[in-house]
Design an enzyme around this catalytic site. Sequence first.
Site, PDB file in Angstrom:
ATOM      1  CG  ASP B 135      -2.163   0.809   1.001  1.00  0.00           C
ATOM      2  OD1 ASP B 135      -2.471   1.145  -0.152  1.00  0.00           O
ATOM      3  OD2 ASP B 135      -2.854   1.101   2.001  1.00  0.00           O
ATOM      4  CG  HIS B 142      -5.026  10.131   3.006  1.00  0.00           C
ATOM      5  ND1 HIS B 142      -6.090   9.931   3.865  1.00  0.00           N
ATOM      6  CD2 HIS B 142      -4.100   9.184   3.334  1.00  0.00           C
ATOM      7  CE1 HIS B 142      -5.818   8.909   4.671  1.00  0.00           C
ATOM      8  NE2 HIS B 142      -4.626   8.442   4.374  1.00  0.00           N
ATOM      9  CD  GLU B 207      -6.756   4.721   4.874  1.00  0.00           C
ATOM     10  OE1 GLU B 207      -5.980   4.061   4.162  1.00  0.00           O
ATOM     11  OE2 GLU B 207      -6.363   5.456   5.809  1.00  0.00           O
ATOM     12  CD  GLU B 209      -5.621   2.709  -0.100  1.00  0.00           C
ATOM     13  OE1 GLU B 209      -4.853   2.047  -0.827  1.00  0.00           O
ATOM     14  OE2 GLU B 209      -5.466   2.829   1.130  1.00  0.00           O
ATOM     15  CG  ASP B 241      -6.044   0.309   3.772  1.00  0.00           C
ATOM     16  OD1 ASP B 241      -6.077  -0.773   4.372  1.00  0.00           O
ATOM     17  OD2 ASP B 241      -5.171   1.174   3.974  1.00  0.00           O
ATOM     18  NE  ARG B 245      -8.774   6.151   9.743  1.00  0.00           N
ATOM     19  CZ  ARG B 245      -8.012   6.022   8.668  1.00  0.00           C
ATOM     20  NH1 ARG B 245      -6.735   5.687   8.780  1.00  0.00           N
ATOM     21  NH2 ARG B 245      -8.527   6.206   7.465  1.00  0.00           N
ATOM     22  CD  GLN B 248      -3.820   4.232  10.971  1.00  0.00           C
ATOM     23  OE1 GLN B 248      -5.033   4.173  10.785  1.00  0.00           O
ATOM     24  NE2 GLN B 248      -2.994   4.755  10.099  1.00  0.00           N
ATOM     25  CD  GLU B 382      -8.291  12.259   4.414  1.00  0.00           C
ATOM     26  OE1 GLU B 382      -8.435  11.072   4.069  1.00  0.00           O
ATOM     27  OE2 GLU B 382      -7.844  13.138   3.666  1.00  0.00           O
TER      28      GLU B 382
END
Lengths: 437, 437
Positions: B135, B142, B207, B209, B241, B245, B248, B382
């Site tokens: 990735d 972003h 996400e 992508e 993806d 959060r 993470q 975001e």
Amino acid sequence: MIPTVDETHDPARTCWVPGANGHSDFPIQNLPLGIFSTAGTDPHGGIAIGDHVLDLCALADAGLLNGPGLDAAKAAAAPTLNALLALGCGPRAALRTQVSALLSDAVNQPVVSPLLRRISDCTMHVPTRIGDYTDFYVGIHHATNVGKVFRPDNPLLPNYKYVPIGYHGRASSVRPSGAQVVRPAAQIKSTDMPAPVLAPTRRLDYELELGVWIGSGNTLGTPIPIDRAAEHIAGLSLLNDWSARDVQAWEYQPLGPFLAKNFLTTISPWIVTAEALAPFRTRQSSRPDGDPSPLPYLFDPADQERGALSLTLEVALASARMKADGVPPFRLSRGPASSMYWTIAQMVAHHTVGGCDLNPGDLLGTGTISAATPDGFGSLLELTRNGTLPIELPNGEQRTFLEDGDTLSLSGRLEADGFVAIGFGSCVGTVVPARAV
Amino acid sequence: MIPTVDETHDPARTCWVPGANGHSDFPIQNLPLGIFSTAGTDPHGGIAIGDHVLDLCALADAGLLNGPGLDAAKAAAAPTLNALLALGCGPRAALRTQVSALLSDAVNQPVVSPLLRRISDCTMHVPTRIGDYTDFYVGIHHATNVGKVFRPDNPLLPNYKYVPIGYHGRASSVRPSGAQVVRPAAQIKSTDMPAPVLAPTRRLDYELELGVWIGSGNTLGTPIPIDRAAEHIAGLSLLNDWSARDVQAWEYQPLGPFLAKNFLTTISPWIVTAEALAPFRTRQSSRPDGDPSPLPYLFDPADQERGALSLTLEVALASARMKADGVPPFRLSRGPASSMYWTIAQMVAHHTVGGCDLNPGDLLGTGTISAATPDGFGSLLELTRNGTLPIELPNGEQRTFLEDGDTLSLSGRLEADGFVAIGFGSCVGTVVPARAV
């Protein structure tokens, strides 16, 4: 359950294969699994015994096995061990038991001898089609030493003693012992440079690790509980996570190492099975009093009692000049593998707790295993204090990082009172010059 | 060389398959490749046309193809497209040309019609056995937006404008559109907690992508020069993806995201080929004047001229209540994919510059593609400014992160003057509650 000791570990058991008794890595108590080929044969499964390889295809055809052991040998007819590993511990252990009996009782010599190949006639391959390779970071002294280089104020991050830190590595570039280490070129930028350049790494390093081979896997969404993790661990190899430190320093934030690591990872090609490791299990002792307890999903009393290994690891270097002059390799480090802050079972439980699926033949690296003292550090970054303290070789050459022509060897020895010691075989690589960039 | 426009892109070309003309995603100008199965058949290759799938095995058997196009269709008999992709662009393009002719000339209808399956009768699969999944992080808005959350003082790191930042992801947990999104549990520790807990993520995100499928690969140690990169890029899909959060934030230092990402990655299962993308190529425009020039190994004039895509991406959400009440999905974002700071060719050149090998069927993610303005941000992190600015859904519900029962859909549309627009098909997932922990 972690496999227990049985008659296959009996130190009195000897082998009729010439040279197998007293062999430091592959006595009859080891019987590691691998994929080999000889002139004119495609890669297929074998078991190392002394300086020979027992051909598992030929053995399956010879009618000398039965039941789950025969199933395992038949699965080893494939060019990778994935199918065999997918069978899980039962068939793998049955194969071990039957092969141990065949190789110890000399009555079998006339029929089994023709199934042996000289190891020197064999080409070894990566033993599985590695679906995914994950590298952990369980060596707490390594994490602390490296942390001091990259984050002097903050060497061991707050998550370290809670989370078995790991990241996804590159499966495609895993190669067996002996593969050339082409010095990689990538972006490099030291602090005194205004902008990066594409250049061969000037700080090529090794990392001393164990590789963990996954046996049976889990379904996506179904974690492996820690008290079942041992059932999914097929065995171990040595692993060298070659690293370009200057590349790593420039690229690793915010998402971790990439080109600094993915140019090559070398493994010793024999899988020393979980069954073979049984006598060398020992108490997990790397977590000092006062450290936080592992969260419940990472805690299993049986794993704490037997999840570590009585294993000594060693690294040796021979420069081109040393080899030309017949100077024997110089030992860079030697130390116990007891500083793994997390056990292999904890790595498996953590990897899957969010639902991620492991598959047969997947590879986990432990991360660099450094002992507490400098004579047991597992990388040049640590041994030379980030290149500031050169190592003197016996012929007067100095090393901060690896130079072209250097041959780097990892070895490991499992020892326990009352048992025959075993090892992993070779994990070797020689550095060759970078391609033109 | 990036494929160029030919007769297969002719906007005047129509198709005799019912409903294919005017189909928003799969008109005859698209012809994406996928792996499908129907009741009673094993997974094998097909081409989407309108609401149908053209069975490539049956087509190969029917004697309607020849030369490299036939080779490509025969390779698609396997349960994955790896063998077809390994053939490279020539046979893939030949297959496209021949299939386009067969589907446009109504004279073929009697013989080709029996080879079509209704797409609604087909189960789609991940199109390749993904050897490795990488990735990237090429969406500069972003990267800046996320950087502000995790590193307020230092959102865009100094390497960003030099290095196409990427990291290795988990290949095993890539699933096709429609796969359930089981809310993962892992370690979470907010700053106000004294120690982490194992708990279902409270900050489940998506996400937006693109996924890049590798065609022919390279040998370990042999980089792909940027002016040859296009030959190795087979096509694109949408890629989600999924990200936890809170997991993470706690785990990602120092080696990058791990459990926060590896529980699931969803792709749209059709590979929109590099050939189909030809009319939608556009100038790479995301690098403002004054930014550093790409290093030479990342710079190719042809890639700068045509390496970007005229592509609009969109994300929609439907909550459980909205679905029950018949409320249509709510658009979370819509924006151009023009903010990719690095082209796909640059990703490939960078990935291999140190010698890392890519293999046919490997998957690259671009990283989240956010437009410059909030209406085009590609993640809830975001859109909701890290959960501080809830989104109001049409029925009055609010969202900061995803809730159980939410269905999240990605879509993309490639448009260019004088050409028929094409799309990727579905990339959808519905969140289901966490397992008991």
